[in-house]
Design a protein around this motif. Structure first.
Motif, PDB file in Angstrom:
ATOM      1  N   LEU A 171      52.298  42.690  40.004  1.00  0.00           N
ATOM      2  CA  LEU A 171      51.845  43.165  41.169  1.00  0.00           C
ATOM      3  C   LEU A 171      49.949  42.923  40.305  1.00  0.00           C
ATOM      4  N   VAL A 172      49.935  43.765  39.467  1.00  0.00           N
ATOM      5  CA  VAL A 172      48.404  44.370  38.829  1.00  0.00           C
ATOM      6  C   VAL A 172      47.933  42.793  38.088  1.00  0.00           C
ATOM      7  N   MET A 173      49.402  41.977  37.868  1.00  0.00           N
ATOM      8  CA  MET A 173      48.342  40.285  36.839  1.00  0.00           C
ATOM      9  C   MET A 173      48.088  39.805  37.796  1.00  0.00           C
ATOM     10  N   CYS A 174      48.867  39.768  38.409  1.00  0.00           N
ATOM     11  CA  CYS A 174      48.562  38.517  39.789  1.00  0.00           C
ATOM     12  C   CYS A 174      47.539  38.223  40.357  1.00  0.00           C
ATOM     13  N   ALA A 175      47.165  40.360  41.156  1.00  0.00           N
ATOM     14  CA  ALA A 175      46.487  39.956  41.382  1.00  0.00           C
ATOM     15  C   ALA A 175      45.160  39.789  40.612  1.00  0.00           C
ATOM     16  N   VAL A 176      45.070  40.421  39.366  1.00  0.00           N
ATOM     17  CA  VAL A 176      44.770  40.317  37.999  1.00  0.00           C
ATOM     18  C   VAL A 176      43.984  38.437  38.143  1.00  0.00           C
TER      19      VAL A 176
END
Lengths: 316, 258
Positions: free
Chosen positions: B153-158
């Motif tokens: 989730l964090v990676m896709c947002a970044v």
């Protein structure tokens, strides 16, 4: 609260864009507490580029900006709670309603006033359920103004606040700015409407091609400019048939077809002498127009000087 | 009247609330975000059934569940957020928000929150649903699955913020999101488990951003990924996030190009 306190201080400010274009080329001015200061200029003069530096949206390429004693870019957290900003072009999600937009913004700023009250103040209360995309250009401008006012700012930046407004909306915005000034708010606005600057600003600066070409109170800026008399040459008369221009107190003249334009620093004596001459000669000066120096004259003179110097640059 | 001073959490909540309203009104985004990840796993399942999985220790279920979550991360979170960031920039909303008290990270975080929450909810539903439908056992290493999901989730947002920096309009978002989505679907073990790839190719694919996420998710369901085996994927995922954050700080555009 020190009345002489400089709320905005700009020293030798420069802004250079990525492509190397120098939009602001070393300008300095200051704005005192409770003052309304107007940056005036044609499109592309550098007004918005300057205001964005004051708002802290970008760091300057050179020079210094202080707003309320702080650097608005590096000390954003200190300055922002005390400033209100109206950008030249609003930035609202088009699918939110007016009320939802105001509520969102109110949740993002310190000491927000009730949204309804502020929307009422800009005349948008009846539109609160309408989506932003359905607002007219003028209504969007007023929504932007409402958001800028929402946090009761000490310093207000208004970038072309009345562009796109009808006459009534413009009057409304002017009344609002005057009321804010009376309650002690410092206002920096940009405009290309001369009458707006003349009517609202305590002091102003005329920008041209990234520099300040003239600054002071509206009276000071216009005082440097000559007054104008214009009329049509009577039939059968030539320019040489008029009394000697120096005797009239005229400092310069132009002949455009049959229309004579005279410039003078002493409007009343010059006009009197001209009219006395016409009376004695028994001629009618059709299209007679006598006007004191205005901001418009100052503005046009600056544009003229600038284009003259541009020609010099090309000649070199 | 609200309180005198706002907090980062208060500001982000206010922004996220507005974004949630916008998400609910954006039918196209909702359709892609909600429906595609629900449908795709079934097409994967048909293909996986024909694969020779003997000796890989994998089953149809342990391939389909991570793939389903991967689709959710790519379609709902990554592509959805590239759209959100780009649309807000083109409407000058980001510039407007930057004139206020919100910090840059709060603007991106608050804007991303509803989509990330949607992705999280969808992943949980997909995981539970697939587990039940395919008759899988409950994940023996649930913590690995949760770690994988969180990192994803964090990676896709970044990475969405990074991609948006190179995206000029909503139309071009359909093109700029393709590379990561295609590379991830082919090379990150979603359709084709890395175990069936040649070693050299598998070694490259292990370094792709979404591979560690899929690996950790799958490890959660197979239970045969040891803590030391999980360390490599964890480092790879964190490295991508750090590089992404750095790129956002340096390259993110807050205003449309003129």
């Amino acid at each position: 609260m020190d009345i002489n306190e400089h709320v905005i201080e700009v020293t030798d400010l420069r802004r250079v864009y990525g492509g190397g274009f120098e939009a602001v080329r070393g300008i300095s001015f200051s704005v005192g507490r409770g003052e309304v200061f107007a940056l005036l200029g044609t499109n592309g003069a550098g007004k918005t580029s300057t205001v964005e530096l004051l708002e802290g949206l970008a760091p300057p390429a050179g020079g210094r900006v202080r707003v309320l004693g702080h650097d608005p870019h590096t000390e954003r957290a200190v300055v922002r709670p005390r400033t209100g900003v109206m950008l030249q072009e609003g930035g609202f999600p088009s699918e939110l309603t007016v009320a939802e937009t105001a509520r969102m913004w109110a949740g993002c700023i310190s000491g927000a006033r009730p949204e309804g009250e502020v929307l009422e103040r800009v005349g948008l209360a009846r539109k609160s359920g309408v989506r932003v995309k359905q607002l007219s250009g003028g209504e969007r401008r007023r929504l932007d103004l409402a958001l800028a006012l929402l946090g009761d700012p000490e310093v207000l930046f208004l970038d072309e606040p009345t562009t796109g407004l009808d006459a009534e909306g413009r009057q409304g915005t002017w009344a609002l700015v005057r009321a804010l000034r009376d309650s002690g708010t410092t206002v920096l606005l940009t405009t290309h409407y001369l009458e707006e600057a003349e009517g609202l600003a305590d002091r102003l600066a005329i920008m041209h091609r990234g520099r300040i070409a003239a600054s002071g109170t509206p009276a000071q800026v216009t005082a440097a400019q000559p007054s104008r008399i214009s009329f049509q040459l009577p039939d059968g008369y030539f320019l040489g048939d008029l009394p000697p221009l120096a005797e009239l107190g005229v400092s310069g003249h132009e002949l455009d077809g049959r229309v004579v334009r005279l410039r003078t620093q002493q409007l009343q004596p010059a006009a009197t002498r001209l009219l006395v001459w016409a009376e004695r000669a028994g001629v009618e000066l059709r299209g007679l127009d006598v006007r004191s120096a205005s901001l418009e004259e100052a503005f046009l003179a600056i544009a003229r000087e600038a284009s003259a110097s541009k020609e010099e640059e090309f000649a070199v | 009247m609200s309180t005198a001073v706002t907090t980062p959490v208060g500001r982000m909540t206010s922004l996220a609330r507005a974004e949630l309203t916008l998400l609910g009104r954006s039918k196209g985004t909702l359709f892609t975000a909600l429906l595609v990840p629900l449908v795709l796993p079934f097409s994967v399942r048909a293909g996986v059934k024909q694969m020779d999985l003997a000796g890989t220790g994998l089953s149809v279920g342990t391939i389909v569940v991570p793939a389903a979550i991967g689709f959710s991360l790519l379609f709902a979170v990554y592509a959805g957020l590239v759209g959100v960031f780009t649309a807000r920039r083109e409407e000058l909303v980001l510039k407007r928000l930057r004139t206020g008290e919100l910090r840059d990270a709060e603007i991106l975080g608050g804007s991303a929150l509803p989509v990330v929450a949607t992705g999280l909810a969808q992943s949980v539903i997909l995981a539970v649903g697939c587990t039940l439908l395919l008759g899988l056992a409950a994940p023996p290493a649930l913590y690995l699955a949760l770690l994988g999901l969180l990192l994803g989730l964090v990676m896709c947002a970044v990475l969405a913020a990074v991609t948006s920096a190179f995206t000029r309009s909503m139309e071009s978002a359909q093109v700029t999101t393709l590379p990561l989505m295609l590379v991830s679907m082919i090379g990150s073990g979603m359709f084709v488990p890395l175990e069936v790839l040649p070693d050299r190719l598998a070694a490259i694919c292990e370094r792709l951003p979404l591979t560690p996420v899929i690996t950790l998710l799958r490890g959660g369901w197979t239970g045969d990924l040891s803590v030391s085996d999980a360390f490599g994927p964890l480092v790879t995922a964190l490295a991508w996030i750090v590089v992404g954050v750095f790129a956002v700080q340096r390259r993110f555009r807050w205003e449309p190009r003129r």
